[in-house]
Write an enzyme that holds these catalytic residues in place. Sequence first.
Site, mmCIF file in Angstrom:
data_model
loop_
_atom_site.group_PDB
_atom_site.id
_atom_site.type_symbol
_atom_site.label_atom_id
_atom_site.label_comp_id
_atom_site.label_asym_id
_atom_site.label_seq_id
_atom_site.Cartn_x
_atom_site.Cartn_y
_atom_site.Cartn_z
ATOM 1 N N HIS A 24 68.666 6.226 51.906
ATOM 2 C CA HIS A 24 67.336 6.796 51.648
ATOM 3 C C HIS A 24 67.129 8.140 52.344
ATOM 4 O O HIS A 24 65.994 8.571 52.567
ATOM 5 C CB HIS A 24 66.255 5.783 52.057
ATOM 6 C CG HIS A 24 66.326 4.530 51.272
ATOM 7 N ND1 HIS A 24 65.759 3.346 51.682
ATOM 8 C CD2 HIS A 24 66.903 4.244 50.079
ATOM 9 C CE1 HIS A 24 66.000 2.394 50.781
ATOM 10 N NE2 HIS A 24 66.692 2.916 49.795
ATOM 11 N N GLN B 216 69.138 1.893 55.410
ATOM 12 C CA GLN B 216 67.942 2.301 54.681
ATOM 13 C C GLN B 216 67.083 3.200 55.572
ATOM 14 O O GLN B 216 66.116 3.784 55.123
ATOM 15 C CB GLN B 216 67.132 1.065 54.269
ATOM 16 C CG GLN B 216 67.857 0.102 53.362
ATOM 17 C CD GLN B 216 67.132 -1.236 53.253
ATOM 18 O OE1 GLN B 216 66.138 -1.359 52.551
ATOM 19 N NE2 GLN B 216 67.602 -2.212 53.993
ATOM 20 N N ASN B 217 67.451 3.266 56.852
ATOM 21 C CA ASN B 217 66.642 3.995 57.830
ATOM 22 C C ASN B 217 66.859 5.502 57.700
ATOM 23 O O ASN B 217 67.969 5.953 57.433
ATOM 24 C CB ASN B 217 66.977 3.531 59.243
ATOM 25 C CG ASN B 217 66.711 2.053 59.412
ATOM 26 O OD1 ASN B 217 66.027 1.438 58.598
ATOM 27 N ND2 ASN B 217 67.287 1.465 60.449
ATOM 28 N N VAL B 218 65.791 6.247 57.903
ATOM 29 C CA VAL B 218 65.852 7.717 57.832
ATOM 30 C C VAL B 218 65.732 8.318 59.236
ATOM 31 O O VAL B 218 65.587 9.511 59.381
ATOM 32 C CB VAL B 218 64.713 8.250 56.931
ATOM 33 C CG1 VAL B 218 64.905 7.789 55.488
ATOM 34 C CG2 VAL B 218 63.338 7.860 57.454
ATOM 35 N N THR C 282 66.249 -6.192 57.808
ATOM 36 C CA THR C 282 65.591 -5.718 56.591
ATOM 37 C C THR C 282 64.839 -6.852 55.907
ATOM 38 O O THR C 282 65.305 -7.994 55.905
ATOM 39 C CB THR C 282 66.579 -5.068 55.598
ATOM 40 O OG1 THR C 282 65.842 -4.570 54.483
ATOM 41 C CG2 THR C 282 67.644 -6.049 55.130
ATOM 42 N N CYS D 153 65.631 30.877 48.346
ATOM 43 C CA CYS D 153 64.968 31.234 47.079
ATOM 44 C C CYS D 153 63.448 31.353 47.218
ATOM 45 O O CYS D 153 62.770 31.620 46.236
ATOM 46 C CB CYS D 153 65.321 30.210 46.007
ATOM 47 S SG CYS D 153 64.437 28.652 46.202
HETATM 48 C C1 BV8 Z 1 64.990 3.724 42.481
HETATM 49 C C2 BV8 Z 1 62.530 6.514 52.592
HETATM 50 C C3 BV8 Z 1 65.798 4.350 40.341
HETATM 51 C C4 BV8 Z 1 61.156 7.061 52.705
HETATM 52 C C5 BV8 Z 1 62.378 4.407 51.345
HETATM 53 C C6 BV8 Z 1 63.943 -3.535 41.063
HETATM 54 C C7 BV8 Z 1 62.983 -4.466 41.260
HETATM 55 C C8 BV8 Z 1 61.714 -4.046 41.742
HETATM 56 C C9 BV8 Z 1 61.412 -2.728 42.037
HETATM 57 C C10 BV8 Z 1 62.375 -1.817 41.841
HETATM 58 C C11 BV8 Z 1 63.624 -2.203 41.343
HETATM 59 N N1 BV8 Z 1 64.365 -1.079 41.269
HETATM 60 C C12 BV8 Z 1 63.627 -0.016 41.679
HETATM 61 C C13 BV8 Z 1 62.411 -0.449 42.036
HETATM 62 C C14 BV8 Z 1 61.362 0.375 42.552
HETATM 63 C C15 BV8 Z 1 61.495 0.606 44.066
HETATM 64 C C16 BV8 Z 1 61.407 -0.694 44.835
HETATM 65 O O1 BV8 Z 1 62.381 -1.280 45.258
HETATM 66 N N2 BV8 Z 1 60.148 -1.095 45.059
HETATM 67 C C17 BV8 Z 1 59.938 -2.302 45.907
HETATM 68 C C18 BV8 Z 1 58.792 -2.007 46.867
HETATM 69 C C19 BV8 Z 1 59.638 -3.472 45.051
HETATM 70 N N3 BV8 Z 1 62.759 1.249 44.379
HETATM 71 C C20 BV8 Z 1 62.794 2.601 44.275
HETATM 72 O O2 BV8 Z 1 61.867 3.301 43.910
HETATM 73 C C21 BV8 Z 1 64.123 3.230 44.646
HETATM 74 N N4 BV8 Z 1 64.526 4.173 43.642
HETATM 75 O O3 BV8 Z 1 65.052 2.551 42.199
HETATM 76 O O4 BV8 Z 1 65.399 4.738 41.655
HETATM 77 C C22 BV8 Z 1 64.567 4.407 39.601
HETATM 78 C C23 BV8 Z 1 63.937 5.635 39.506
HETATM 79 C C24 BV8 Z 1 62.803 5.687 38.713
HETATM 80 C C25 BV8 Z 1 62.227 4.506 38.174
HETATM 81 C C26 BV8 Z 1 62.879 3.273 38.355
HETATM 82 C C27 BV8 Z 1 64.073 3.222 39.063
HETATM 83 C C28 BV8 Z 1 63.968 4.082 45.956
HETATM 84 C C29 BV8 Z 1 63.603 3.210 47.081
HETATM 85 C C30 BV8 Z 1 63.669 4.010 48.390
HETATM 86 C C31 BV8 Z 1 62.306 4.418 48.866
HETATM 87 N N5 BV8 Z 1 62.374 5.059 50.180
HETATM 88 N N6 BV8 Z 1 62.501 5.052 52.533
HETATM 89 C C32 BV8 Z 1 60.457 6.586 53.964
HETATM 90 O O5 BV8 Z 1 61.142 6.105 54.887
HETATM 91 O O6 BV8 Z 1 59.240 6.729 54.017
HETATM 92 S S1 BV8 Z 1 62.242 2.689 51.303
HETATM 93 C C33 BV8 Z 1 61.791 2.227 52.943
HETATM 94 O O7 BV8 Z 1 61.146 0.986 52.801
HETATM 95 C C34 BV8 Z 1 62.960 1.969 53.868
HETATM 96 O O8 BV8 Z 1 63.989 2.901 53.711
HETATM 97 C C35 BV8 Z 1 63.373 0.554 53.480
HETATM 98 O O9 BV8 Z 1 64.219 0.558 52.355
HETATM 99 C C36 BV8 Z 1 62.036 -0.063 53.095
HETATM 100 C C37 BV8 Z 1 61.456 -0.850 54.239
HETATM 101 O O10 BV8 Z 1 62.207 -2.039 54.308
HETATM 102 P P1 BV8 Z 1 62.909 -2.463 55.700
HETATM 103 O O11 BV8 Z 1 63.724 -1.333 56.236
HETATM 104 O O12 BV8 Z 1 63.547 -3.742 55.450
HETATM 105 O O13 BV8 Z 1 61.660 -2.600 56.714
HETATM 106 P P2 BV8 Z 1 60.510 -3.714 56.704
HETATM 107 O O14 BV8 Z 1 59.500 -3.244 57.675
HETATM 108 O O15 BV8 Z 1 60.102 -4.047 55.306
HETATM 109 O O16 BV8 Z 1 61.230 -5.029 57.298
HETATM 110 C C38 BV8 Z 1 61.691 -5.011 58.624
HETATM 111 C C39 BV8 Z 1 62.447 -6.312 58.805
HETATM 112 O O17 BV8 Z 1 63.017 -6.280 60.114
HETATM 113 C C40 BV8 Z 1 61.547 -7.553 58.712
HETATM 114 O O18 BV8 Z 1 62.190 -8.522 57.904
HETATM 115 C C41 BV8 Z 1 61.450 -8.024 60.170
HETATM 116 O O19 BV8 Z 1 61.387 -9.425 60.261
HETATM 117 C C42 BV8 Z 1 62.768 -7.521 60.744
HETATM 118 N N7 BV8 Z 1 62.756 -7.262 62.187
HETATM 119 C C43 BV8 Z 1 61.701 -6.890 62.957
HETATM 120 N N8 BV8 Z 1 62.128 -6.732 64.258
HETATM 121 C C44 BV8 Z 1 63.470 -6.982 64.263
HETATM 122 C C45 BV8 Z 1 63.877 -7.305 62.939
HETATM 123 N N9 BV8 Z 1 65.155 -7.598 62.598
HETATM 124 C C46 BV8 Z 1 66.076 -7.585 63.613
HETATM 125 N N10 BV8 Z 1 65.767 -7.261 64.910
HETATM 126 C C47 BV8 Z 1 64.488 -6.975 65.274
HETATM 127 N N11 BV8 Z 1 64.207 -6.678 66.543
HETATM 128 ZN ZN ZN Z 2 65.624 27.208 47.536
#
Ligand code: BV8
Ligand code: ZN
Length: 247
Positions: A126, A108-110, A197, A159
């Site tokens: 992503h 999921q990382n960019v 994640t 373009c």
């Molecule tokens: C879509 C790029 C179709 C940009 C990102 C179903 C149910 C509910 C909602 C939805 C659903 N389907 C779709 C949705 C909407 C939405 C969604 O999921 N919303 C959520 C918030 C509820 N999804 C979308 O919009 C997706 N598109 O569904 O398209 C569609 C289209 C139109 C209308 C409807 C449907 C697109 C989602 C992608 C968005 N872009 N990234 C950017 O980077 O800015 S998402 C971005 O956030 C990341 O890529 C990643 O996915 C997310 C962050 O999560 P994590 O990576 O897990 O990071 P986080 O900080 O949350 O957690 C870190 C974890 O690591 C923690 O648990 C922590 O404890 C742990 N940790 C910490 N240190 C360590 C560790 N683990 C191991 N070792 C360590 N040292």
């Molecule tokens: Zn172009």
Amino acid sequence: MLVNNQVIISAELRKRFADARRVVVLTGAGVSAESGVPTFRGGGQSAVWKGMPFDKISSAGMLERNLAEVWEWFNYRRELIEKIAPNAAHHALAGWEKRFPDFTLVTQNVDGLHQAAGSSDVLELHGNLWRARCKTCGMKYDLRDKESSESRTFICSACGNYLRPDVVLFGEMLPAGVFERAVLKARSCELCFVVGTSALVYPAAALPEIAGAAGAYTVEINPELTPLSDLCDEAIQGKAGEVLPLF
Ligand code: BV8
Ligand code: ZN
């Protein structure tokens, strides 16, 4: 499993790891945390940019309303990540690619740190913040090449229209075929790891569930529990950079 606060890999998992041929790994921001990349949700807080929660600034709506603001957010992250190196977790996973006959790394990382550690063919669900693409003709550009006019002007040289970050914003569809490939691999793997994640963003978070439902042995690696912890066969509470090298 934890013994005197030491992460111990279970005999069950060691055996399955030794015998596995088809392995899928899904990573999130936590795998880059030990490199110094801020996670989105750490310590109960959600990352904010200029007072906006990240899923607002990283949204399709914001792109339409204020492209310059979105670029500022991603330019800031690119400058941050430019100085950052992959950690032991990234390197361990790059090694797994050579170890397993059928290995799939889905992220999921960019930040591009998996590739910086030597992983190839990474399924970037992503997108990647080192790329830009034209909002009109879709032409893609590598932003690592600082001298390119695109990385200075964010205007498409093909373009003449505006470029946008080549990442998937909230409300946008994932790149065609990438998620589908990940689902196919999840459905046929024997072992599925989910590393660093919070499993709150869909459809990415559905992958370990798809693998488990298809009979794979699923293992979560995360210092904290997540909505997936009870669904996985094992939840190893530890840091990716400390646990992954144990294999
Ligand atoms: C879509 C790029 C179709 C940009 C990102 C179903 C149910 C509910 C909602 C939805 C659903 N389907 C779709 C949705 C909407 C939405 C969604 O999921 N919303 C959520 C918030 C509820 N999804 C979308 O919009 C997706 N598109 O569904 O398209 C569609 C289209 C139109 C209308 C409807 C449907 C697109 C989602 C992608 C968005 N872009 N990234 C950017 O980077 O800015 S998402 C971005 O956030 C990341 O890529 C990643 O996915 C997310 C962050 O999560 P994590 O990576 O897990 O990071 P986080 O900080 O949350 O957690 C870190 C974890 O690591 C923690 O648990 C922590 O404890 C742990 N940790 C910490 N240190 C360590 C560790 N683990 C191991 N070792 C360590 N040292
Ligand atoms: Zn172009």
